[in-house]
Scaffold this active site. Structure first.
Site, PDB file in Angstrom:
ATOM      1  N   ASP A 268     -43.856  61.493 109.811  1.00  0.00           N
ATOM      2  CA  ASP A 268     -44.562  60.549 110.578  1.00  0.00           C
ATOM      3  C   ASP A 268     -45.375  60.303 109.672  1.00  0.00           C
ATOM      4  O   ASP A 268     -46.790  60.935 109.539  1.00  0.00           O
ATOM      5  CB  ASP A 268     -45.460  61.603 111.824  1.00  0.00           C
ATOM      6  CG  ASP A 268     -45.920  60.228 112.330  1.00  0.00           C
ATOM      7  OD1 ASP A 268     -46.006  59.521 112.781  1.00  0.00           O
ATOM      8  OD2 ASP A 268     -46.172  61.354 113.818  1.00  0.00           O
ATOM      9  N   HIS A 364     -37.561  53.294 119.160  1.00  0.00           N
ATOM     10  CA  HIS A 364     -38.466  52.817 118.128  1.00  0.00           C
ATOM     11  C   HIS A 364     -38.840  52.183 117.516  1.00  0.00           C
ATOM     12  O   HIS A 364     -40.332  51.486 117.710  1.00  0.00           O
ATOM     13  CB  HIS A 364     -40.123  53.934 118.375  1.00  0.00           C
ATOM     14  CG  HIS A 364     -40.815  54.242 118.347  1.00  0.00           C
ATOM     15  ND1 HIS A 364     -41.838  54.434 119.602  1.00  0.00           N
ATOM     16  CD2 HIS A 364     -42.010  54.515 117.720  1.00  0.00           C
ATOM     17  CE1 HIS A 364     -42.935  54.743 119.379  1.00  0.00           C
ATOM     18  NE2 HIS A 364     -42.625  54.444 117.727  1.00  0.00           N
TER      19      HIS A 364
END
Length: 456
Positions: A268, A364
């Site tokens: 992330d 995404h």
């Protein structure tokens, strides 16, 4: 800006974030490699470690030296552990921008919104910001806070031995603040209400607010100490509307830090804008506007704050291959499904042997990319959270999403609208709280934060 204590290099860096405009995926989150060392190399003194802590790789994070302290404690168990560079790191209160925006992401965070009490107006708000700024400056330097609420020379002593620990305190104003202080003519259009999104399940009691405070630190007691000090200073002027507590990986937790993972297990922090980018300031900070009602926002930024619950039980039922197609990146190393390494640019046109796009059209990573959103981007700097078990028996956990931009309607909003229309990750997220805050530029020496608004 941050420095290892007694030194002053600027270590602005990108920080951890999640998902494109909003979600919990790996590709468009803030880029944070939690910095750290293993044990101190033989022959390297603690003094040298303190003096040479610097940037970690391209992200520019300040190195910690937790391993050195651990080694010291192991050989001298009867003595307290020496202060490491993690505790010695100091962020500067005064500067062009407020701290906590480009500061490397800390291990602990508190987000709090306040509402002015009945009868409190511009004069009282100015006095509060003056007190808050004075307390923040002392605490960020690792000194006790002798605030007005504590009485002369009094400090709770919660974190006296912890050092600055990269503490940052950031202040912002919500839309309602301007009407309650007689400053409606200086309300920025950028604070207009956000549009509704299909994944919204917003709790109004945990959204918005007159004033917003972001606290970050690499030590939990340092962060809590700052939170309590600011809450006490607000007594009689503002009351807490809501508070949220977050965390990230501890600085110095590994000798070979990698890009952090979020609570979904995804790497992330790969695609965040970087301070070295030519257009970074244009995207993140408000330009000068001499003579205009909002000129007080020069060098400031707008923070969009969203509490995003991750539906972890549902997500973890998916096989890894399915999770990767939802995100558009490999789970093991964060590389795009089109090939390469974590930092390889996505090839959005690449097709597999079956003729289908390797990165699905609803992935995404694809939908949140600047290439798919007219170049719209924002600096993501969130914290994870875990608040136990929800009433439905599932984990109440996810992301305290914070993104920074010069204008939310050119950064966050267009990206989130695109995600709202077909992001494969959306079914695994629930947006439970929201707020937008105007965060003015940093205070110069002798100023308090917001002075150019409140005393103009």
């Amino acid at each position: 800006m941050s420095k290892t204590r007694k030194q002053a290099p600027d270590r602005a860096a990108t920080a951890v974030g999640t998902g494109g405009g909003e979600g919990a995926a790996g590709n468009h989150a803030a880029g944070n490699r939690a910095a750290g060392d293993g044990a101190a190399p033989a022959g390297v003194s603690r003094r040298r470690l303190l003096g040479t802590a610097g940037a970690a790789g391209a992200t520019g994070l300040v190195l910690g030296a937790g391993g050195g302290a651990a080694g010291y404690a192991a050989t001298r168990p009867e003595e307290p552990a020496a202060l490491t560079t993690v505790g010695a790191n100091e962020a500067m209160f005064h500067g062009k921008h407020q701290p906590g925006i480009t500061t490397p992401l800390q291990a602990r965070g508190h987000l709090t919104a306040f509402d002015l009490v009945a009868g409190a107006g511009r004069k009282e708000a100015a006095a509060l910001l003056r007190r808050w700024s004075a307390v923040a400056k002392e605490l960020m330097a690792g000194r006790p806070a002798a605030g007005a609420a504590d009485g002369p020379g009094h400090d709770t002593g919660i974190a006296l031995d912890a050092g600055p620990s990269s503490l940052t305190v950031t202040f912002g104003f919500g839309r309602t603040f301007f009407g309650r202080t007689g400053l409606a003519d200086r309300l920025p259009a950028a604070l207009d209400p956000l549009p509704a999104f299909s994944a919204d399940a917003l709790d109004t009691k945990r959204s918005n607010g007159d004033l917003w405070v972001q606290i970050g630190a690499d030590d939990a007691l340092v962060a809590f100490h700052a939170l309590r000090a600011l809450q006490k200073e607000a007594a009689g002027t503002a009351r807490v509307r809501w508070q949220m507590n977050g965390f990230n990986r501890s600085r110095g937790a590994t000798a070979r830090p990698m890009t952090a993972r979020n609570l979904m297990g995804q790497i992330d922090g790969t695609g965040n804008p970087k301070p070295s980018d030519e257009d970074f300031d244009r995207r993140v900070f408000v330009p000068a506007s001499p003579g205009k009602p909002q000129e007080w926002m020069e060098d400031g930024s707008y923070a969009v704050v969203r509490r995003i619950r991750m539906l972890l039980d549902d997500w973890e039922k998916l096989p890894v291959e399915r999770q990767e197609r939802v995100i558009g990146r490999r789970k093991a190393d964060g590389a795009p499904l089109s090939g390469g390494t974590e930092t390889t640019e996505m090839d959005l046109d690449k097709a597999g042997p079956d003729g289908r796009l390797v990165i699905p059209d609803n992935a995404h990573a694809r939908i949140s990319s600047p290439e798919e959103n007219g170049g719209a981007a924002m600096l993501r700097r969130p914290f994870s959270y875990h608040d136990g078990i929800a009433e439905d028996g599932t984990p109440d956990a996810g992301l305290l999403f914070i993104c920074w931009q010069a204008d939310p309607f050119r950064g966050f909003v267009p990206v989130q609208r695109k995600l709202d229309r077909g992001d494969a990750l959306s079914p695994f997220l629930r947006h439970e709280a929201s707020g937008v805050f105007a965060v003015p530029g940093g205070a110069a020496e002798g100023e308090y934060v917001g002075q150019r608004l409140l005393e103009a």
